[in-house]
Design a protein around this motif. Structure first.
Motif, PDB file in Angstrom:
ATOM      1  N   ARG A  65       0.829  -1.091   0.018  1.00 10.09           N
ATOM      2  CA  ARG A  65       0.047  -0.146  -0.022  1.00 10.09           C
ATOM      3  C   ARG A  65       0.843   1.242  -0.016  1.00 10.09           C
ATOM      4  O   ARG A  65       0.559   2.205  -0.562  1.00 10.09           O
ATOM      5  CB  ARG A  65      -0.903  -0.087   1.355  1.00 10.09           C
ATOM      6  N   TYR A  66       2.030   1.323   0.693  1.00  7.61           N
ATOM      7  CA  TYR A  66       2.641   2.292   0.796  1.00  7.61           C
ATOM      8  C   TYR A  66       3.540   2.745  -0.546  1.00  7.61           C
ATOM      9  O   TYR A  66       3.306   3.778  -0.993  1.00  7.61           O
ATOM     10  CB  TYR A  66       3.883   2.087   1.416  1.00  7.61           C
ATOM     11  N   TYR A  69       0.665   4.144  -2.764  1.00  2.01           N
ATOM     12  CA  TYR A  69       0.435   5.508  -2.351  1.00  2.01           C
ATOM     13  C   TYR A  69       1.318   6.627  -3.083  1.00  2.01           C
ATOM     14  O   TYR A  69       1.011   7.774  -3.566  1.00  2.01           O
ATOM     15  CB  TYR A  69       0.626   5.566  -0.697  1.00  2.01           C
ATOM     16  N   ASP A  72       0.353   6.943  -6.853  1.00  2.00           N
ATOM     17  CA  ASP A  72      -0.827   7.621  -6.898  1.00  2.00           C
ATOM     18  C   ASP A  72      -0.352   9.288  -6.828  1.00  2.00           C
ATOM     19  O   ASP A  72      -1.011  10.177  -7.437  1.00  2.00           O
ATOM     20  CB  ASP A  72      -1.939   7.359  -5.603  1.00  2.00           C
ATOM     21  N   PHE A  89       2.771   8.605   4.751  1.00  2.00           N
ATOM     22  CA  PHE A  89       1.634   7.558   4.611  1.00  2.00           C
ATOM     23  C   PHE A  89       1.151   7.297   5.998  1.00  2.00           C
ATOM     24  O   PHE A  89       1.805   7.290   6.956  1.00  2.00           O
ATOM     25  CB  PHE A  89       2.311   6.199   3.921  1.00  2.00           C
ATOM     26  N   LYS A 164      -0.412  15.845   6.911  1.00  2.00           N
ATOM     27  CA  LYS A 164      -0.803  15.617   5.445  1.00  2.00           C
ATOM     28  C   LYS A 164      -0.363  16.354   4.317  1.00  2.00           C
ATOM     29  O   LYS A 164       0.244  15.933   3.189  1.00  2.00           O
ATOM     30  CB  LYS A 164      -2.388  15.205   5.420  1.00  2.00           C
ATOM     31  N   ASP A 219      -4.255   6.349   4.936  1.00  2.24           N
ATOM     32  CA  ASP A 219      -3.944   5.673   3.779  1.00  2.24           C
ATOM     33  C   ASP A 219      -4.386   4.181   4.168  1.00  2.24           C
ATOM     34  O   ASP A 219      -4.399   3.485   3.107  1.00  2.24           O
ATOM     35  CB  ASP A 219      -2.901   6.137   3.177  1.00  2.24           C
TER      36      ASP A 219
END
Length: 314
Positions: A65-66, A69, A72, A89, A164, A219
């Motif tokens: 997922r990191y 991220y 993206d 993240f 963020k 996230d």
């Protein structure tokens, strides 16, 4: 046991352990019973095998997922023609009081720091954003401590937004569990963390003051779950351990000092009343209803052993 919603894939411990083959433990991972003892909170139980069989696949999933991220972020920046946002993240960890959120957060911080040795892995709790005890008493809501209205949600959301957006330095108020109060004027300072973990009972909740959820900044979100009767048992066990610690220290400023003056049975009865009148209603009304908002649910059985994992499919 509660049935998972359709949008979750459910793994029992055996099925999840099979994913451990996808986790290659770094050579630098020194996991011993002593290290686990230093990581875990009062009365939590974690076996070294579970670190590899349960948390190993979880770390692999977080790495996946990191990486996604950052892809993206770069794709969005390319579309907008702007520099990529530098924000971290963020992993949010939710669940009841005494269910083991702190231990999960600390263990993940340790494992992720080993997995990403050149990255900065930071951790904080939403406890620091509770209103000070004096303020709670002035507002007449001290007996609602931990409920949504007892937090400074404006400050918490502002902190999450600054984090963020990648501000160079952000700070969160410190909280003392010995004093059971916010430490006025004392903060934890964070400077450009790569992965940021925040744990607390309210991390998946919305606020009446704003339509924004804390989890809007996440996230990946994790909910630590267990049957209510077990959580009550762990709550009382933790209370007894903290009581014994307060007796050993002999500090009159310790929050538990007043309980040490009572016979043990009376002190435990008082703690049970707090569970039944404060923590249980808060769990049933505000915390448990957020479970299905999580990306991943870790369900515990006796001795804090994880027996079921829900992983969001979509």
């Amino acid at each position: 046991m509660v049935t998972a919603p359709l949008n979750f894939a459910v793994f029992n411990k055996k099925d999840w352990q099979q994913l451990a083959s996808k986790y290659v433990a770094p050579d630098s991972l020194q996991m011993t019973p002593q290290i686990l003892q230093n990581i875990k909170a009062y009365n939590d139980q974690i076996a070294v095998d579970d670190v590899f069989d349960i948390y190993g696949p979880l770390v692999s999933y977080i790495k996946l997922r990191y990486d996604q991220y950052h892809r993206d972020i770069n794709e969005r920046a390319g579309f907008l023609g702007r520099p990529a946002a530098p924000g971290p993240f963020i992993i949010g960890i939710a669940g009841s009081v005494a269910v083991g959120k702190s231990t999960t957060a600390r263990l993940l911080q340790y494992l992720l720091q080993v997995a990403f040795p050149k990255k900065q892995i930071a951790l904080t709790t939403t406890d620091g954003f509770l209103l000070a005890n004096e303020t709670l008493q002035e507002k007449g809501i001290f007996d609602r401590k931990g409920f949504p209205e007892s937090y400074n949600m404006t400050a918490l959301l502002s902190f999450m937004n600054d984090l963020k957006e990648g501000k160079s330095k952000v700070k969160s108020p410190e909280y003392s569990h010995d004093q059971s109060d916010v430490l006025i004027g004392e903060y934890d300072i964070f400077e450009n963390p790569d992965i940021f973990i925040i744990e607390g009972i309210n991390t998946l909740q919305a606020s009446s003051e704003t339509p924004v959820y804390i989890s809007d900044f996440f996230d990946l979100s994790i909910y630590v779950d267990a049957d209510t009767d077990l959580i009550e048992e762990w709550y009382i066990d933790r209370f007894k351990a903290l009581l014994a610690s307060a007796v050993a220290v002999g500090d009159d400023n310790n929050f538990f000092a007043a309980y040490t003056k009572l016979p043990t049975t009376e002190a435990v009865a008082a703690a049970t009343k707090v569970w039944q009148e404060v923590n249980l209603p808060n769990l049933n009304e505000y915390i448990l209803p957020t479970r299905e908002r999580a990306d991943l649910v870790l369900h515990k059985q006796a001795n804090h052993q994880i027996d079921t994992i829900w992983l969001r499919k979509f």
